[in-house]
Structure formats: structure tokens, C-alpha cells
Design an enzyme around this catalytic site. Structure first.
Site: not given
Ligand code: ASP
Length: 342
Positions: A15, A59-61, A92, A167, A280
Site C-alpha cells: 500500500t 502485494d505482500s501476500s 500483511d 507480528t 498465545c
């Protein structure tokens, strides 16, 4: 007089480098050569900036091991000519890429700062400008003629993190990243405050090298109550599978039923590397703390301690890409390579 630092800005996609076509509303990649025109503030920075872009920004996907190798090559080929690198990347999968590059770049003595944004650079309310400008400033920091940052980091929304500790936590907030088990390396407010004590200790005086071999024959398996024998058996039977990151409950717990332990035990005996990480959002695996993790330890599951899933899977790809024995694999995985685990 000390010359101004020279920074290479690498645009991979995402983006941050997009502008809106105000007629159609569609986002499209803008010409990076026009970066200085679009963000004239960059001219005020006390450094020289050069840019290089992927031929086809993604796109980083769509990020994968070959594109990590491409980023690594760009850094390798330009290492001697620049004081720091800023990698513009979609948010992402940015934590995966920052983790991967942290392993691929050995004895790094210059800053590699990943950044991106939630809104395109051409948007009125964009977060891209602050992220980009501060990332460049951070990459330019020097102390006694040496770069202050000598590791792979991620800068987003006023915080600089160790890349392999991060993350992505929000698809909406500007504050999109966190580092659950390690403090921020720097914070940007009125002043840019670097927490020197958190930075990676200087790497030994070995030459900078790049390892582009990343083995993608790995899988992430997230535990859920009710996971069936057929599912786990099918996963370990995947042809060519070499490593599994097992996202367990709490401090590293998983079902203690016979079928579960037996499938993993056989797979490990046949050479599969299984790493235990917690699902977690913070904390560490501690195998043996509960009965439900004691067996995992006994059958040879590797402890991921407080590593993130992103760092675990990329570390696995990296270690599998090196020529190392099974015993060394376990020892190396359980030892911090780039500050990715405590
Ligand atoms: N889908 C985009 C990407 O990761 C989102 C972003 O750039 O933040 O490439």
C-alpha cells in the site's frame, strides 16, 4: 567532515507506494522515481537517498522465498555503497519478510529497516509519510562513525522493533504491529529515543555474507480442540515435508492422547523437525511444565521458547537451507541466532 549517510530505499510493493485514481477509486503503484516529488519533505533529511524498485511491485501476500532472495541480493550488491537500507513492503507479511531477512543476512553491520503503511502515500490521512521519513532517519543514525542500528528492524507508527520479534495485529489501526516478547528498540516522539541496551550486540568481525537458500518444505499446524488423527496423519505424510511449526496451547501444551504422540514420534524418528511455539500472543513455551507437554519433550520436539510463529517458520526454512545435521538443527534452533528468542 563526515559525509552525509547514503540510504537505499527498496520498494517491493504494498500500500505504501500506491496512489488512488480519484476517478475510479482504484489503487495503483506510483512511479518511484517521482518519490522526491511526491514527498518533498525527504529533501530536508540529512542524507542522500537513492531508490530501487521491484520490476513488478507486489502485494505482500505474494511474497515467497524467491522474492526474499531478490531483496537479499539487492542488499548484497549494494552493501558496500550504502550506509543503510529501508525496505518498503506491504504490511500483511512484513513480519515474515523481516524475520526471513534477519536470518539470511549474516554478520550484518548496517541497518535494514522494513516499513510500510496502512494508507497509501497519496492519501490525505496517510501514515506513510511519517513511517517512511522516520525509517530513513533511523537508518541514517550514526555514532562514532558507525551505524547505530546494525540489524533487521521494522518501523511502524512511532516504534522501531527487532524485525524477527514482530507480528501484525491489526488490519485497521495505524498501530498495526507489536513485539510481544521483546521491547521496542526505539521510539519516535518529539525526540527519537533509541534504547541502546536492547540492540543486538555487535556481530563479530566476520565478513557480511548472504545465504539465499531457504527451504519452503515446511508447514504451520495450529492446534485446536478436536483435531483429528486423519488430519495430522495426512500432514506428516506430505511428500518432501522437512519441518513443522506446531502452534500449541499456552506454555506449549498439546493433546496427550496416544495417537497424537505416536504420529509425531514416528515423524520425528523419520527426520521431520517439529518445533513447539505457543499460539498465545505473548509468553514462552516451557515443555515439561505440564503433563501435556512432557511427552512432546521426550519424543524430541524442539522448543521454540518465546519465538513468534513468523520467526519460527522462517528460521526453519533458513536452517533447512544450510547443510547441518539433525542434532545441530535442534541445538541451533534452540539458540538465538539474531535475537529472535530469549
Ligand atoms: N495487502 C497489502 C500488502 O501487504 C497491505 C499493505 O500494504 O499494508 O501488500
Amino acid at each position: 567532515m563526515l559525509s552525509k549517510p547514503t540510504i537505499l530505499l527498496v520498494y517491493t510493493g504494498g500500500t505504501i507506494g500506491m496512489v488512488k485514481n480519484f476517478e475510479t477509486g482504484a489503487l495503483k503503484v506510483f512511479d518511484f522515481k517521482k518519490l522526491l516529488q511526491r514527498i518533498p519533505e525527504l529533501k530536508q533529511l540529512d542524507c542522500n537517498i537513492q531508490t530501487v524498485s521491484f520490476d513488478k511491485p507486489i502485494d505482500s501476500s505474494n511474497m515467497d522465498v524467491s522474492k526474499w532472495a531478490k531483496i537479499a541480493s539487492i542488499i548484497e550488491n549494494n552493501y558496500d555503497f550504502f550506509d543503510g537500507f529501508v525496505i518498503l513492503h506491504g504490511s500483511d507479511t512484513m513480519s515474515y519478510s523481516a524475520s526471513a531477512l534477519s536470518f539470511m543476512l549474516q554478520n550484518l553491520k548496517k541497518p535494514v529497516v522494513f516499513t510500510g503503511s496502512q494508507l497509501p502515500i497519496g492519501d490525505l490521512r496517510t501514515d506513510a509519510k511519517e513511517n517512511l521519513i522516520t525509517a530513513i532517519q533511523i537508518a541514517s543514525l550514526r555514532h562514532k562513525h558507525q551505524p547505530v542500528i546494525q540489524e533487521v528492524c521494522l518501523y511502524f507508527e512511532y516504534k522501531l522493533y527487532r524485525g524477527n520479534r514482530t507480528t501484525k495485529i491489526s488490519a485497521e489501526h495505524f498501530n498495526a504491529f507489536t513485539s510481544p516478547n521483546y521491547p521496542a528498540l526505539a521510539e519516535s516522539g518529539v525526540h527519537l529515543k533509541v534504547s541502546s541496551e536492547q540492540l543486538l550486540a555487535e556481530s563479530p568481525d566476520n565478513d557480511f555474507t548472504v545465504s539465499k537458500e531457504m527451504d519452503p518444505n515446511v508447514v504451520i499446524v495450529k492446534m485446536f480442540p478436536g483435531i483429528s488423527e486423519a488430519v495430522l496423519a495426512a500432514i506428516v505424510a506430505i511428500p518432501g515435508l522437512k519441518g513443522m511449526v506446531l502452534e500449541t496451547y499456552g506454555s506449549g501444551n498439546a493433546p496427550s492422547e496416544d495417537w497424537f504422540i505416536s504420529i509425531l514420534k514416528t515423524a520425528i524418528a523419520n527426520g521431520l523437525h517439529v518445533v513447539n511455539v505457543t499460539q498465545c500472543s505473548g509468553g514462552s513455551v516451557n515443555m515439561g511444565h505440564y503433563e501435556t507437554s512432557t511427552m512432546l519433550k521426550e519424543i524430541g520436539v524442539i522448543s521454540g521458547a518465546d519465538i513468534t510463529t513468523e520467526a519460527a517458520i522462517t528460521k526453519m526454512m533458513y536452517l533447512l537451507g544450510q547443510d547441518i545435521s539433525n542434532t545441530d538443527f535442534k541445538t541451533l534452533f534452540e539458540t538465538s541466532q539474531r535475537g529472535e528468542l530469549s
